[in-house]
Design a protein around this motif. Structure first.
Motif, PDB file in Angstrom:
ATOM      1  N   MET A 140      64.334  19.454 -62.285  1.00 57.87           N
ATOM      2  CA  MET A 140      62.996  18.886 -62.500  1.00 57.87           C
ATOM      3  C   MET A 140      63.031  17.900 -63.668  1.00 57.87           C
ATOM      4  O   MET A 140      63.632  18.180 -64.706  1.00 57.87           O
ATOM      5  CB  MET A 140      61.989  20.002 -62.790  1.00 57.87           C
ATOM      6  CG  MET A 140      60.550  19.517 -62.972  1.00 57.87           C
ATOM      7  SD  MET A 140      59.432  20.866 -63.412  1.00 57.87           S
ATOM      8  CE  MET A 140      59.532  21.860 -61.909  1.00 57.87           C
ATOM      9  N   GLY A 141      62.391  16.749 -63.495  1.00 60.54           N
ATOM     10  CA  GLY A 141      62.389  15.743 -64.539  1.00 60.54           C
ATOM     11  C   GLY A 141      61.517  16.123 -65.719  1.00 60.54           C
ATOM     12  O   GLY A 141      60.633  16.984 -65.620  1.00 60.54           O
ATOM     13  N   MET A 142      61.764  15.471 -66.854  1.00 61.37           N
ATOM     14  CA  MET A 142      61.022  15.752 -68.081  1.00 61.37           C
ATOM     15  C   MET A 142      60.167  14.561 -68.493  1.00 61.37           C
ATOM     16  O   MET A 142      60.523  13.406 -68.260  1.00 61.37           O
ATOM     17  CB  MET A 142      61.987  16.098 -69.216  1.00 61.37           C
ATOM     18  CG  MET A 142      62.702  17.425 -69.057  1.00 61.37           C
ATOM     19  SD  MET A 142      63.640  17.889 -70.552  1.00 61.37           S
ATOM     20  CE  MET A 142      65.028  16.745 -70.437  1.00 61.37           C
ATOM     21  N   LYS A 153      61.555  15.248 -73.375  1.00 59.35           N
ATOM     22  CA  LYS A 153      62.892  14.696 -73.635  1.00 59.35           C
ATOM     23  C   LYS A 153      63.239  14.785 -75.127  1.00 59.35           C
ATOM     24  O   LYS A 153      64.348  15.176 -75.506  1.00 59.35           O
ATOM     25  CB  LYS A 153      62.938  13.224 -73.187  1.00 59.35           C
ATOM     26  CG  LYS A 153      63.151  12.995 -71.710  1.00 59.35           C
ATOM     27  CD  LYS A 153      64.620  13.178 -71.341  1.00 59.35           C
ATOM     28  CE  LYS A 153      64.918  12.696 -69.933  1.00 59.35           C
ATOM     29  NZ  LYS A 153      64.937  11.236 -69.805  1.00 59.35           N
ATOM     30  N   ILE A 154      62.277  14.423 -75.972  1.00 59.41           N
ATOM     31  CA  ILE A 154      62.533  14.431 -77.415  1.00 59.41           C
ATOM     32  C   ILE A 154      62.709  15.862 -77.920  1.00 59.41           C
ATOM     33  O   ILE A 154      63.621  16.150 -78.717  1.00 59.41           O
ATOM     34  CB  ILE A 154      61.403  13.707 -78.168  1.00 59.41           C
ATOM     35  CG1 ILE A 154      61.380  12.215 -77.771  1.00 59.41           C
ATOM     36  CG2 ILE A 154      61.583  13.850 -79.685  1.00 59.41           C
ATOM     37  CD1 ILE A 154      60.212  11.438 -78.349  1.00 59.41           C
ATOM     38  N   LEU A 155      61.871  16.764 -77.468  1.00 61.87           N
ATOM     39  CA  LEU A 155      62.014  18.162 -77.869  1.00 61.87           C
ATOM     40  C   LEU A 155      63.355  18.734 -77.410  1.00 61.87           C
ATOM     41  O   LEU A 155      64.029  19.458 -78.157  1.00 61.87           O
ATOM     42  CB  LEU A 155      60.861  18.999 -77.308  1.00 61.87           C
ATOM     43  CG  LEU A 155      59.488  18.769 -77.942  1.00 61.87           C
ATOM     44  CD1 LEU A 155      58.415  19.541 -77.178  1.00 61.87           C
ATOM     45  CD2 LEU A 155      59.481  19.177 -79.413  1.00 61.87           C
ATOM     46  N   ALA A 156      63.759  18.415 -76.188  1.00 65.48           N
ATOM     47  CA  ALA A 156      65.037  18.908 -75.673  1.00 65.48           C
ATOM     48  C   ALA A 156      66.197  18.420 -76.526  1.00 65.48           C
ATOM     49  O   ALA A 156      67.130  19.174 -76.835  1.00 65.48           O
ATOM     50  CB  ALA A 156      65.218  18.463 -74.220  1.00 65.48           C
ATOM     51  N   ALA A 157      66.148  17.154 -76.921  1.00 65.46           N
ATOM     52  CA  ALA A 157      67.217  16.585 -77.741  1.00 65.46           C
ATOM     53  C   ALA A 157      67.308  17.264 -79.100  1.00 65.46           C
ATOM     54  O   ALA A 157      68.378  17.335 -79.706  1.00 65.46           O
ATOM     55  CB  ALA A 157      66.987  15.087 -77.925  1.00 65.46           C
ATOM     56  N   LEU A 196      67.483   3.700 -84.296  1.00 61.35           N
ATOM     57  CA  LEU A 196      66.455   4.175 -83.378  1.00 61.35           C
ATOM     58  C   LEU A 196      67.091   4.971 -82.249  1.00 61.35           C
ATOM     59  O   LEU A 196      68.184   4.642 -81.786  1.00 61.35           O
ATOM     60  CB  LEU A 196      65.676   2.998 -82.786  1.00 61.35           C
ATOM     61  CG  LEU A 196      65.122   1.952 -83.757  1.00 61.35           C
ATOM     62  CD1 LEU A 196      64.304   0.923 -82.988  1.00 61.35           C
ATOM     63  CD2 LEU A 196      64.292   2.596 -84.848  1.00 61.35           C
ATOM     64  N   LYS A 197      66.380   6.008 -81.806  1.00 60.00           N
ATOM     65  CA  LYS A 197      66.798   6.753 -80.625  1.00 60.00           C
ATOM     66  C   LYS A 197      65.676   6.618 -79.601  1.00 60.00           C
ATOM     67  O   LYS A 197      64.562   7.077 -79.830  1.00 60.00           O
ATOM     68  CB  LYS A 197      67.056   8.215 -80.970  1.00 60.00           C
ATOM     69  CG  LYS A 197      68.249   8.413 -81.899  1.00 60.00           C
ATOM     70  CD  LYS A 197      68.500   9.885 -82.179  1.00 60.00           C
ATOM     71  CE  LYS A 197      69.702  10.072 -83.106  1.00 60.00           C
ATOM     72  NZ  LYS A 197      69.936  11.507 -83.429  1.00 60.00           N
ATOM     73  N   ILE A 198      65.993   5.970 -78.519  1.00 64.60           N
ATOM     74  CA  ILE A 198      64.961   5.626 -77.542  1.00 64.60           C
ATOM     75  C   ILE A 198      65.072   6.517 -76.320  1.00 64.60           C
ATOM     76  O   ILE A 198      66.131   6.621 -75.699  1.00 64.60           O
ATOM     77  CB  ILE A 198      65.084   4.140 -77.143  1.00 64.60           C
ATOM     78  CG1 ILE A 198      64.902   3.259 -78.393  1.00 64.60           C
ATOM     79  CG2 ILE A 198      64.040   3.784 -76.085  1.00 64.60           C
ATOM     80  CD1 ILE A 198      65.141   1.785 -78.153  1.00 64.60           C
ATOM     81  N   TYR A 199      63.966   7.178 -75.998  1.00 63.32           N
ATOM     82  CA  TYR A 199      63.911   8.074 -74.844  1.00 63.32           C
ATOM     83  C   TYR A 199      62.897   7.541 -73.831  1.00 63.32           C
ATOM     84  O   TYR A 199      61.954   6.825 -74.175  1.00 63.32           O
ATOM     85  CB  TYR A 199      63.493   9.485 -75.284  1.00 63.32           C
ATOM     86  CG  TYR A 199      64.463  10.146 -76.227  1.00 63.32           C
ATOM     87  CD1 TYR A 199      65.536  10.892 -75.753  1.00 63.32           C
ATOM     88  CD2 TYR A 199      64.311  10.021 -77.607  1.00 63.32           C
ATOM     89  CE1 TYR A 199      66.423  11.509 -76.625  1.00 63.32           C
ATOM     90  CE2 TYR A 199      65.198  10.627 -78.493  1.00 63.32           C
ATOM     91  CZ  TYR A 199      66.256  11.366 -77.985  1.00 63.32           C
ATOM     92  OH  TYR A 199      67.134  11.967 -78.856  1.00 63.32           O
ATOM     93  N   HIS A 200      63.104   7.911 -72.581  1.00 59.58           N
ATOM     94  CA  HIS A 200      62.187   7.532 -71.509  1.00 59.58           C
ATOM     95  C   HIS A 200      61.909   8.757 -70.650  1.00 59.58           C
ATOM     96  O   HIS A 200      62.783   9.611 -70.456  1.00 59.58           O
ATOM     97  CB  HIS A 200      62.778   6.420 -70.637  1.00 59.58           C
ATOM     98  CG  HIS A 200      63.047   5.156 -71.384  1.00 59.58           C
ATOM     99  ND1 HIS A 200      62.052   4.251 -71.697  1.00 59.58           N
ATOM    100  CD2 HIS A 200      64.207   4.648 -71.894  1.00 59.58           C
ATOM    101  CE1 HIS A 200      62.589   3.236 -72.363  1.00 59.58           C
ATOM    102  NE2 HIS A 200      63.893   3.447 -72.493  1.00 59.58           N
ATOM    103  N   ALA A 201      60.704   8.829 -70.124  1.00 60.74           N
ATOM    104  CA  ALA A 201      60.369   9.905 -69.192  1.00 60.74           C
ATOM    105  C   ALA A 201      61.190   9.740 -67.916  1.00 60.74           C
ATOM    106  O   ALA A 201      61.517   8.627 -67.494  1.00 60.74           O
ATOM    107  CB  ALA A 201      58.883   9.864 -68.870  1.00 60.74           C
TER     108      ALA A 201
END
Length: 421
Positions: free
Chosen positions: A1-3, A8-12, A246-251
């Motif tokens: 299942m996608g996040m 995503k940030i919490l998982a990292a 910077l750490k860039i996350y995407h849904a």
């Protein structure tokens, strides 16, 4: 299942490959901060833990802003307690008179929070930093103390609402109107403990000031956090203000959302939140004739350069209405200095306004603009609860800087178009 982006940030930060809404996770923190109201409680709780040192002196910040410059002996005592703690633990992240700003404007401006960070603060409007693509949320002073000692915090992973923004805002409409429109639509508990995630082609038409305002007031809808995905404007802002990577996350494309709400920015009008809740919204054409006694332009919500400039463009060359008090509060010293260099301060004073050093002051009824019984204030701040700015029988109307400035000139809540003709 996608996040979602927030997941995503919490998982990292907890070392998980995948998270689902409702999970409890212990995460590593990039920033812990408090202010002169909340930090003293955290300092006392920290002492009870018996921990000798903070986990990382570069990641703990204390900003004196609510009653600063100190309004009384109690405020001075609170700040001294924080100052002594920072000296004892060698913390350079202590901000006070002469090196100050309102915390939620100061931390991004100083590069202390950047994209991809996980930040907590002992203040509910810590969600502001979601404008940078960070997960940031307000916590209690005890959580702040635990964070200072361990560098960690517990989170219940939030579900999310996706807000798809389309189009471009009309003239005299800003991020304040976007978030007031949303809160008016979903209510002050419409996003309770959920993430408000903002996406869509319309995002590129929003300034960073707009985005900071929108995320700042996510808590007024009950949200855990508000957050924008990083784009070119975010990166440009952070290149100017931050030196960290910077750490860039995407849904994920298949991320699960509780709701998807589309908003056509071009259809929005200046919006005013009537007493005594941010959800009690009316567009400017629905306001009617409401006389006012005071105007406040500033705070962590609308005290950035773009906000002050918007007000200046309306007020310059005019005089404020008789018997109306107009208080301008740049959010940081850097904003204040730029306004001074560009002549805004002189024009404000000549118009009959006062200009304050950065402080939360009147926003919480602290000082520098407390209301008497029966008085009404148009304010660019973020809350208008009963007694928020003073007497329980005073009234606060929340509005964008253009509406606040126009109202200052007429003495009643006014559409900016009326004074710009």
């Amino acid at each position: 299942m996608g996040m979602t982006l927030s997941q995503k940030i919490l998982a990292a930060h907890c070392g998980a490959d995948c998270l689902e809404a409702g999970q409890l996770v212990l995460c590593n923190l990039d920033r812990i901060h408090g202010n002169d109201v909340t930090s003293p409680v955290a300092v006392k709780e920290f002492a009870k833990m018996g921990t000798e040192n903070v986990f990382d002196k570069d990641k703990v910040t204390m900003v004196m802003d609510h009653f600063v410059p100190n309004k009384d002996i109690k405020a001075a005592t609170q700040c001294k307690l924080c100052r002594d703690f920072c000296i004892e633990h060698g913390l350079e992240g202590f901000y006070d008179v002469g090196r100050m700003g309102i915390e939620h404007a100061l931390l991004p401006e100083s590069g202390l929070v950047v994209s991809g960070d996980l930040a907590i603060g002992a203040d509910s409007h810590t969600c502001t930093y979601g404008a940078l693509g960070a997960f940031s949320t307000g916590v209690g002073s005890t959580d702040m103390a635990f964070g200072m000692a361990t560098g960690k915090a517990w989170f219940k992973v939030p579900s999310a609402i996706k807000f798809v923004l389309k189009g471009k805002l009309p003239e005299n409409v800003s991020g304040k109107d976007v978030i007031l429109h949303i809160i008016g639509k979903i209510g002050v508990d419409g996003a309770l403990y959920r993430s408000m995630e903002f996406v869509g082609d319309g995002v590129r038409n929003l300034s960073m000031s707009d985005r900071f305002t929108i995320c700042n007031m996510a808590i007024e809808a009950g949200a855990k956090n508000g957050i924008f995905e990083v784009d070119e404007k975010t990166i440009e802002y952070e290149k100017e203000h931050a030196k960290r990577e910077l750490k860039i996350y995407h849904a994920d494309p298949d991320a699960q959302y509780d709701e998807v709400i589309e908003i056509d920015l071009s259809s929005l009008k200046p919006t005013v939140a009537f007493p005594h809740l941010p959800e009690n919204t009316h567009t400017i054409d629905e306001v009617g004739d409401i006389k006012i006694d005071q105007v406040v332009i500033g705070s962590c919500t609308n005290g950035l350069y773009d906000d002050i400039k918007t007000a200046w463009e309306i007020i310059k060359g005019h005089k404020v209405a008789p018997y109306v008090r107009v208080i301008i509060i740049p959010a940081t010293h850097k904003v204040y200095l730029r306004c001074m260099e560009e002549g805004f301060i002189k024009d404000f004073i000549e118009a009959g306004c006062i200009v304050s050093t950065p402080t939360c002051g009147p926003c919480l009824g602290g000082y520098m603009g407390v209301l008497a019984k029966g008085e009404r204030c148009v304010s660019t701040t973020n809350r208008n609860f009963v007694g928020r700015m003073g007497d329980v029988e005073s009234e606060v109307y929340l509005a964008n800087p253009a509406v606040a400035a126009a109202s200052a000139l007429t003495g009643r809540i006014t559409d900016p178009k009326e004074v710009l003709r």
